[in-house]
Structure formats: structure tokens, C-alpha cells
Design an enzyme around this catalytic site. Sequence first.
Site, mmCIF file in Angstrom:
data_model
loop_
_atom_site.group_PDB
_atom_site.id
_atom_site.type_symbol
_atom_site.label_atom_id
_atom_site.label_comp_id
_atom_site.label_asym_id
_atom_site.label_seq_id
_atom_site.Cartn_x
_atom_site.Cartn_y
_atom_site.Cartn_z
ATOM 1 N N ASN A 59 0.885 -1.170 0.000
ATOM 2 C CA ASN A 59 0.000 0.000 0.000
ATOM 3 C C ASN A 59 0.919 1.215 0.000
ATOM 4 O OD1 ASN A 59 -1.904 1.950 0.413
ATOM 5 N ND2 ASN A 59 -2.788 1.040 2.259
ATOM 6 N N LYS B 14 3.603 0.880 2.893
ATOM 7 C CA LYS B 14 3.265 -0.081 3.951
ATOM 8 C C LYS B 14 3.215 -1.456 3.316
ATOM 9 C CE LYS B 14 0.337 3.140 6.407
ATOM 10 N NZ LYS B 14 -1.028 3.602 6.208
ATOM 11 N N ARG C 295 -2.362 -2.098 -3.722
ATOM 12 C CA ARG C 295 -3.566 -1.271 -3.655
ATOM 13 C C ARG C 295 -3.391 -0.146 -4.670
ATOM 14 N NH1 ARG C 295 -6.022 1.598 1.683
ATOM 15 N NH2 ARG C 295 -7.909 2.346 0.679
ATOM 16 N N HIS D 251 -12.577 3.223 -1.173
ATOM 17 C CA HIS D 251 -12.597 2.288 -0.030
ATOM 18 C C HIS D 251 -13.234 0.952 -0.418
ATOM 19 C CE1 HIS D 251 -12.425 5.960 2.864
ATOM 20 N NE2 HIS D 251 -11.230 5.389 2.811
ATOM 21 N N ARG E 164 -9.915 16.412 5.537
ATOM 22 C CA ARG E 164 -10.633 16.728 4.288
ATOM 23 C C ARG E 164 -12.050 17.221 4.603
ATOM 24 N NH1 ARG E 164 -9.628 11.088 1.357
ATOM 25 N NH2 ARG E 164 -8.161 10.607 3.008
ATOM 26 N N GLU F 249 -8.262 -4.609 4.652
ATOM 27 C CA GLU F 249 -8.047 -4.392 3.213
ATOM 28 C C GLU F 249 -6.853 -5.211 2.702
ATOM 29 O OE1 GLU F 249 -8.258 -0.400 4.581
ATOM 30 O OE2 GLU F 249 -9.218 0.243 2.736
#
Length: 391
Positions: A9, A16, A92, A180, A239, A377
Site C-alpha cells: 500500500n 506499507k 492497492r 474504499h 478533508r 483491506e
Amino acid sequence: MSNAILVINAGSSSIKFSLFAHEPSKRELNLVYRGAITGIGTHAHFTAKALDGEPLASQDLSGADHEQAFSVLLDWLEHRDDGLSLAAVGHRVVHGGVKFNTPVRVDDAILTELDALVPLAPLHQPHNLSPIRALAKLKGALPQVACFDTAFHTTQPDIACLFALPRNLSEQGIRRYGFHGLSYEYIAQCLPEVTGELPSRVVVAHLGNGSSMAALKDGRSVATTMGFTALDGLPMGTRSGSLDAGVVLHLLNNGMDAKAVSNILYHQSGLLGVSGGISNDMADLLANDAPEAKEAVDLFAYRISRELGSLSAALGGLDALIFTAGIGENAAPVREKVCRQSEWLGIQFDAQANQQRASRISLPDSPVSVWVIPTNEEMMIAQHTRNVLGY
Ligand code: AMP
């Protein structure tokens, strides 16, 4: 030797990773260790930990770029005496556009197509693709699979994706995509096991530093709060979430340039902005007595409750609500506020179960059941990688 699947990711300055072991004869994947390279481009540092938290690596990589960081990671993986052989890498990737509705094995032609989607996610897509490119160079024979945040939402009906803009803009790809998706897919997969059935009309609230909600009809996405970018929908850590587009025009017409507006909307808004700079972190805000901290939490819960009404309308009713991700899994006061504000939908909240962080936090007879389900995930990406490659 067991096979291992490396899950990556990658962001602008960090990578990661998680390593999953996979017995060829068995279905299950087991997480073996995870780690990260942070500060890429400046004070890069590589760490890895075993599942019990035991440190396995800690190395200064100051000045390393993505490719150099990757080569250190690969070298470390290859020289571990753990009986695992790296068989594939799953990545990802934030944007798959309209075309990529499932994960895909990456080759040069696919990479070119994914590059063409950079304008749709300029802040994320380049960083997701850069490790794929670096790995192809370092280890050309290693299979790589791209798993998209958007793919799960390609089942949304056209009407849910259309902005009320001139048609030529929609035809250029300015439409709602949703993100997501790997988290929602994982939750959809867990639902029958956790709830004992697959409830037909489900809203999942993925509440983390980035937050969104999705409406799932029989396990498939039919609407979601994030749209063209991951800026839409709920307020997040920094955000803004949805706001009147007129606000953006006002700021642009009154002296700010696009970069300054972008900085406000992505980095200075949300929980951080509303709390007057106290924190972007929900745990900090819940522990803070300042009225601005309380207002930030209240606005977050209020927006979730309003979106829940909207997504329930898209589903024609609601059978189950699921909380997941850092805030959804851990912030009991946020779950309580949302559930109390949503009693009109048929939620009968179980305060004690919520405090105890039980799996089910609605009363047994509640017409709408409410659950807390941890997302994963990385596991979803590992599963997809195995499935695409037919292991
Ligand atoms: P994520 O992006 O999924 O890692 O979620 C990060 C968010 O979860 C941050 O706002 C954290 O403050 C929040 N979070 C994690 N643990 C807790 C906790 N125990 N109580 C409240 N918020 C938490």
C-alpha cells in the site's frame, strides 16, 4: 517451502507492506509480518514487526527513493530464514476508472492504461504505480496484481454515478466512482459469517482518517458517499467532505489560487479545521473538553446520520448498519451519537453492548441490526492476488 504474497500500500512518502503465507493445498492466507518504509525522499526508515509486535527490522534509509527503498525491502524478504518463498505481489491502486471492475495482473499494457488514469487521482495514483514499476525493473518475473479502490463500486447503477453536469463532461469521465472498495468488499464477505445471514439492505460506514459510507444491496455496491475524488461525502481527518461547489468558486474569485484551495480542502479542513486546529484525530478530540472539539465530533456524527438517511433511500430501506475502520471500530461515542440520531430508521441501540465493543450493538429485536466489524483491506488484496493468479 510455503508461498508468500506481499501486499503493498504505497503513498507519496511511505510504503506499507504485509506478508501473507499461503499453503498451496489450503485456502487460508496467514499474515506473517508487516512493516513500512516511511519518509521516502527525505529521512526514509524501514521497519518490520512480527504479529506479536516484536521488531524484526529497523534501518535508516535516508535519501532513498521508491526504487531504492523497494530493493532494500526485497533484499530483506529474500534473506529471511522463514521458509517462505515470495510468489506474487498485490498492490492497492486507488483508481481503476470505469474499465477495471476486478483486480488485474499487471503487464506493460495494463500499466500504460493505469497511467492514463492519473488525472483522475493525481495525488494517489502515481504513488500507487511507482512501486509496480520499480518491482518490474528489479524482479521482472514476479507476478504483480493491481487491486482497485474503485472496482467494488462499478456495480452502482448509472443514475448513482451521474453528476447533473453537461453530458460532455460526464462522457469525459467526470462522474462518481467511489473509493474504499477493498474495505467494503471485505465487509461484504464477512457479513454472512458475522450476522448469520446476508442482510439485503446494508449501509457500511468506513470511518477512519479517510471516511466514506456505502449502500450494499445483496452484497453489491449501489451508492456511496465518495464521488469523483476521495474529497467527497463525509468530513474526514483533514478533508472537508461534500460542500457547496460555490464555496470553491468564492475562494477562487477572492484571491486564492487552485493550489491554496486544494490545500484547504485536503489538509486543513475536516475534524482538524472544525476543531480550530486542535486535532485531526478522533481519539484526541473525544478526550478534549474544548467546545470546538465537541462541535467537530458532533458535525462528524451528524453528517454520518444524514448520509445514512440518503443511502437508506437509495436502498429502499435499511436492514443493517455496519461500523468499521479506526473510528468505526474504536470510537464508541461516535457510534452512539449516530445510532441515537438514526432511531427513526428502526435502530434500537444497545448502549451496553456498544461500550463493551460487542460485535452486535443493537438490541435483539431491533428492526435494523447494527454491527461493528473490523476491516482488513490487506487480506482482501492478498486474496485477490491469489485468485487472479489461480493459486
Ligand atoms: P484509520 O484511518 O482507519 O487507521 O483510523 C484512524 C482514526 O481512528 C483516527 O481518527 C483515530 O483517532 C481513530 N481511532 C483509533 N482508535 C481510536 C479510539 N480508541 N478511540 C477513538 N478513535 C480512535
